[in-house]
Scaffold this active site. Sequence first.
Site, PDB file in Angstrom:
ATOM      1  N   GLU A 159       1.891  -0.542  -5.017  1.00  0.00           N
ATOM      2  CA  GLU A 159       0.930   0.500  -5.367  1.00  0.00           C
ATOM      3  C   GLU A 159       1.721   1.796  -5.382  1.00  0.00           C
ATOM      4  OE1 GLU A 159      -3.026   2.918  -3.948  1.00  0.00           O
ATOM      5  OE2 GLU A 159      -1.415   2.481  -2.566  1.00  0.00           O
TER       6      GLU A 159
ATOM      7  N   ASP B  62       0.832  -1.196   0.000  1.00  0.00           N
ATOM      8  CA  ASP B  62       0.000   0.000   0.000  1.00  0.00           C
ATOM      9  C   ASP B  62       0.876   1.260   0.000  1.00  0.00           C
ATOM     10  OD1 ASP B  62      -2.795   1.030   0.396  1.00  0.00           O
ATOM     11  OD2 ASP B  62      -1.856   1.967   2.135  1.00  0.00           O
TER      12      ASP B  62
HETATM   13  C1  NOJ Z   1      -4.444   2.947  -0.925  1.00  0.00           C
HETATM   14  C2  NOJ Z   1      -5.558   2.000  -0.590  1.00  0.00           C
HETATM   15  O1  NOJ Z   1      -5.863   1.245  -1.729  1.00  0.00           O
HETATM   16  C3  NOJ Z   1      -6.703   2.846  -0.109  1.00  0.00           C
HETATM   17  O2  NOJ Z   1      -7.893   2.110   0.018  1.00  0.00           O
HETATM   18  C4  NOJ Z   1      -6.301   3.499   1.184  1.00  0.00           C
HETATM   19  O3  NOJ Z   1      -7.321   4.382   1.602  1.00  0.00           O
HETATM   20  C5  NOJ Z   1      -5.008   4.309   1.027  1.00  0.00           C
HETATM   21  N1  NOJ Z   1      -4.013   3.590   0.275  1.00  0.00           N
HETATM   22  C6  NOJ Z   1      -4.419   4.636   2.371  1.00  0.00           C
HETATM   23  O4  NOJ Z   1      -3.934   3.484   2.974  1.00  0.00           O
END
Ligand code: NOJ
Length: 535
Positions: free
Chosen positions: A275, A201
Amino acid sequence: MKSSPWWKEATIYQIYPRSFFDSNGDGEGDLQGITSKLHYVKTLGVDAIWLSPFYTSPNKDGGYDVANPRDVDPRFGNLTDAKKMIEVAHSLDIRVLVDVVPNHFSDQHVWFQEAIKAGRGSKERARFHFYDANPDGTPPNNWISLFGGPSWTQVEDGQFYLHLFDSSQPDLNWENPDVAEDFEKTLRFWLDLGADGFRIDVAHGLVKEDVLKDHPDPQGLSDALRLDMPMDPERRYALLPTVPYFDRQGVHEIYRQWRKIFNSYGSREVMAVAEAWVHPPVNATRYVRPDELHQVFNFDLLDAPFNAKHLFEVMSAAIELMQSVDALPTWALSNHDSPRVASRIGEVQSRALALFVLGLPGSCYVFAGQELGLPDGVIPDESRQDPIYFRTKGTQKGRDGARVPLPWNGDSAPFGFTSGSPWLPLQDSWKELTVEKQDSDPKSSLNLYRSALDLRAEHLVGNGDVLWTESPDHGAKSDSLLAFKRGNVSIYMNLSEEPVEVEITGKLLIVSAGTVDGRDGKVTIPPVSTIWLHH
Ligand code: NOJ
């Protein structure tokens, strides 16, 4: 055919645990629910599942606010359930990726609680970004949270802490060695429990620079970083390179260390996907250097219009970019943070696009429900849960629409998802979209995905590069036609509302919608449809 290593051209099914299947009637999906539906997942033909967080969490941001990264939140079950789920998945030859959230913890994590108590200047506060207020009492800088409002929250003794997301998600200070040490424990914990890898993440966010400097346009920057915020592209491209808290060089040192951890599991072929929202796009290639991570998400299709020129540009660019570092791209049409593709571009369009993308080289991520052609849920404001909705005082509706639970069976909501009351309402209009209904309909979206994944494994995985044959750059017969060849398979997408005739022969493998007419060396592709032909 399976790719080698397994993740290279894998299809990975994203499960949002709270919305998948509820085994105990409390209205929320859980780990036992996932385990009980793994046979369904197996029928899809995917190689792996990725689970959004199911760790101990006050659930202020759908579990991305982690209070204990090495335990299961009671709403989802317990560690025994997690182990069992992984074992059952493995017995079905499905790998399991779990989410790791290294940019921030929940404010309920014991470290943050200790930091609040320990006070300014303490080693406990040094694990986060705590700073004194400016002399006029304002926060240390003017950054704006990605969820709206200031990036800083003040604690009782007057210090502020940094949170790029919700105020309940304090950012970790990766310059503090405790943090790296703790995450090594977390990675090993899940790998030792049997997980096959991680989705990381906010992988680009861990290292911050210029924490005490104001940004010239903090609101503009925060908006530019959000895919769902409309903005003039020129303004966006001018703002993106100015971000001081994303994609800093320092993050790569962290992933080099993580890669050593992954490699220490040897033949298990542990993998991790980042990500990472980066600009310019070429920066994405840094995350997949041989001594860093294995994949990086490509988000270009999450907001791409159903337009041949645009799709060709983003697809061919992603392929070329990854080729330059000998890696393969990744593809995603939907996820838990963005509107579902069927709502965004239309149901029949989303089938055509999915079938086209499933032919491309690389890894395909499919968000649970996408295979059903599920649209976004219609959520009354009083049921909304996303912090974006609350932090923007309702001016932005947030991401709940994509997170509505899955319809499994029956004729009325909640369609077998739960025996209780679902945490977000399922729509009565989804009667024809349930797994049960689609299972027995050979023309359903579900069966399209199943057939496509079978054919992909048989004819395309490991079958080489894309050769574009119809595109704006390759003399396409129509502005609305895209086609490429891989190995013995030609894939055509007709984006227009009219049938298109092409001169080609071959055996029809699959069509996303409509009836294909083929004779005299010519094939007519139905309107808004993709076909695969075998030569
Ligand atoms: C990306 C995640 O996919 C999302 O759902 C989340 O709110 C943010 N990162 C913060 O962790």
